[in-house]
Motif scaffolding. Structure first.
Motif, short mmCIF file in Angstrom:
data_model
loop_
_atom_site.label_atom_id
_atom_site.label_comp_id
_atom_site.label_asym_id
_atom_site.label_seq_id
_atom_site.Cartn_x
_atom_site.Cartn_y
_atom_site.Cartn_z
N PRO A 168 -0.91 10.48 -0.59
CA PRO A 168 -0.85 11.31 0.61
C PRO A 168 -2.13 11.21 1.44
N GLU A 169 -2.00 11.34 2.74
CA GLU A 169 -3.16 11.32 3.62
C GLU A 169 -3.95 12.63 3.53
N PHE A 170 -5.24 12.56 3.85
CA PHE A 170 -6.10 13.75 3.82
C PHE A 170 -5.56 14.81 4.78
N VAL A 171 -5.22 14.39 6.00
CA VAL A 171 -4.46 15.24 6.92
C VAL A 171 -3.02 14.77 6.82
N THR A 172 -2.13 15.62 6.37
CA THR A 172 -0.76 15.22 6.05
C THR A 172 -0.12 14.39 7.17
N GLY A 173 0.33 13.20 6.80
CA GLY A 173 1.05 12.34 7.73
C GLY A 173 0.19 11.53 8.68
N SER A 174 -1.14 11.68 8.62
CA SER A 174 -2.03 10.97 9.55
C SER A 174 -2.34 9.58 9.00
N THR A 175 -1.43 8.65 9.25
CA THR A 175 -1.53 7.33 8.63
C THR A 175 -2.59 6.43 9.26
N ARG A 176 -3.30 6.92 10.27
CA ARG A 176 -4.43 6.16 10.77
C ARG A 176 -5.60 6.23 9.79
N MET A 177 -5.47 7.06 8.77
CA MET A 177 -6.56 7.27 7.81
C MET A 177 -6.45 6.28 6.64
N LYS A 178 -6.07 6.73 5.46
CA LYS A 178 -6.04 5.81 4.31
C LYS A 178 -5.08 4.65 4.50
N SER A 179 -3.92 4.92 5.06
CA SER A 179 -2.94 3.84 5.28
C SER A 179 -3.52 2.78 6.20
N GLY A 180 -4.11 3.23 7.31
CA GLY A 180 -4.70 2.29 8.25
C GLY A 180 -5.85 1.51 7.64
N THR A 181 -6.67 2.18 6.84
CA THR A 181 -7.78 1.48 6.16
C THR A 181 -7.24 0.42 5.22
N SER A 182 -6.20 0.74 4.49
CA SER A 182 -5.62 -0.24 3.56
C SER A 182 -5.03 -1.43 4.30
N GLN A 183 -4.42 -1.17 5.44
CA GLN A 183 -3.88 -2.27 6.23
C GLN A 183 -4.98 -3.18 6.73
N LYS A 184 -6.09 -2.58 7.20
CA LYS A 184 -7.23 -3.39 7.65
C LYS A 184 -7.76 -4.27 6.53
N LEU A 185 -7.88 -3.72 5.33
CA LEU A 185 -8.35 -4.51 4.20
C LEU A 185 -7.38 -5.66 3.89
N ALA A 186 -6.09 -5.37 3.91
CA ALA A 186 -5.10 -6.41 3.62
C ALA A 186 -5.14 -7.51 4.68
N LEU A 187 -5.25 -7.13 5.95
CA LEU A 187 -5.31 -8.12 7.02
C LEU A 187 -6.58 -8.96 6.91
N ASN A 188 -7.70 -8.33 6.56
CA ASN A 188 -8.93 -9.10 6.31
C ASN A 188 -8.69 -10.17 5.25
N MET A 189 -8.01 -9.78 4.19
CA MET A 189 -7.77 -10.69 3.07
C MET A 189 -6.86 -11.83 3.49
N ILE A 190 -5.80 -11.51 4.21
CA ILE A 190 -4.83 -12.53 4.63
C ILE A 190 -5.50 -13.58 5.52
#
Length: 271
Positions: free
Chosen positions: A185-207
């Motif tokens: 779950p996000e720190f602020v419920t449903g705010s996917t610009r937070m952990k979700s967005g960070t994880s996406q940035k990391l994955a895109l960096n890797m790709i």
């Protein structure tokens, strides 16, 4: 009800946030952020499959497309925009497309993400073909714009992957290579610009970074094809040439200026 848990919409592990002082808010956010890297690590086998599929297509002239909406779309555009200056490739090799077009990079475009047909239309504008690869990015895994684009790309024999933070979501089921990153779950419920967005940035960096290394745009650990577009990068390139050719600074800078890139300068002086 969906047949999967929408983790991105589940309540935060923290409550009464408005009663916390600034430091407490930041400490708790950081506690949540520390979960992201391990969640991305769990997805490495799938990210590796994507890179392995990308490399031969890219070497044949294929392109990498990112499609997304909102934060996910912006992150795809960010990753794509950094490839030319960092690795010296043309802007048309890694391409970020988002629902609502370029105006949506800065301002929200209402309902743009709800059109299931628009992503494929956007891809057709680039004459997409089977040498290309399409990566859909959607934290929820339910964004119609992304789902429609991935579905149409697969119908046309194009390699597809989907980055989502809801394991088992429609995007994970639809994409040929599902990259499911469960950050909780996000720190602020449903705010996917937070952990979700960070994880996406990391994955895109890797790709993109793994792809660039595998196609020869890195030598040792150096960005030998970077664009020399400012004094900082010219200085960095000069130091790379110094190291590679055992030259002094002035000689290395002259070689770099003559040949236009670190790679060409080193190759011309090692024959």
């Amino acid at each position: 009800m969906p047949d999967y848990i929408k983790i991105t919409e589940t309540p935060s592990n923290h409550d009464n946030l408005e009663q916390l002082d600034a430091e407490s808010i930041l400490v708790k956010m950081n506690e949540e952020d520390q979960k992201v890297a391990s969640a991305v690590a769990d997805a490495i086998p799938q990210i590796s499959l994507l890179v392995d599929g990308l490399v031969p297509r890219f070497l044949k002239g294929g392109r990498l497309f990112y499609i997304g909406a909102g934060t996910s779309g912006r992150l795809g555009i960010l990753d794509a925009s950094e490839i030319p200056p960092t690795y010296g490739l043309p802007h048309d090799r890694v391409i970020g497309i988002m629902a609502g077009g370029d105006i949506a990079i800065r301002k929200s475009v209402e309902h743009a993400e709800d059109d299931t047909k628009q992503a494929w239309k956007d891809l057709l504008a680039f004459d997409i073909n089977t040498d290309d690869t399409v990566v859909g990015i959607a934290a929820s895994g339910t964004t119609p714009y992304v789902l429609g684009g991935i579905e149409d790309a697969r119908k046309h024999g194009i390699l597809t992957a989907g980055i989502t933070n809801n394991p088992g979501s429609p995007l994970a089921q639809l994409a040929e290579i599902p990259i499911e990153i469960n950050v909780g779950p996000e720190f602020v419920t449903g705010s996917t610009r937070m952990k979700s967005g960070t994880s996406q940035k990391l994955a895109l960096n890797m790709i993109s970074t793994a792809l660039m290394i595998r196609i020869g745009r890195v030598k040792g650990n150096k960005m030998v094809n970077m664009q020399l577009s400012n004094n900082k990068l010219v200085d960095r390139g000069t130091r790379y040439v110094m190291e590679g050719l055992n030259m002094n600074y002035e000689e290395a800078r002259a070689a770099l200026k003559e040949h236009g890139s670190v790679k060409k300068a080193i190759e011309a002086n090692t024959k």
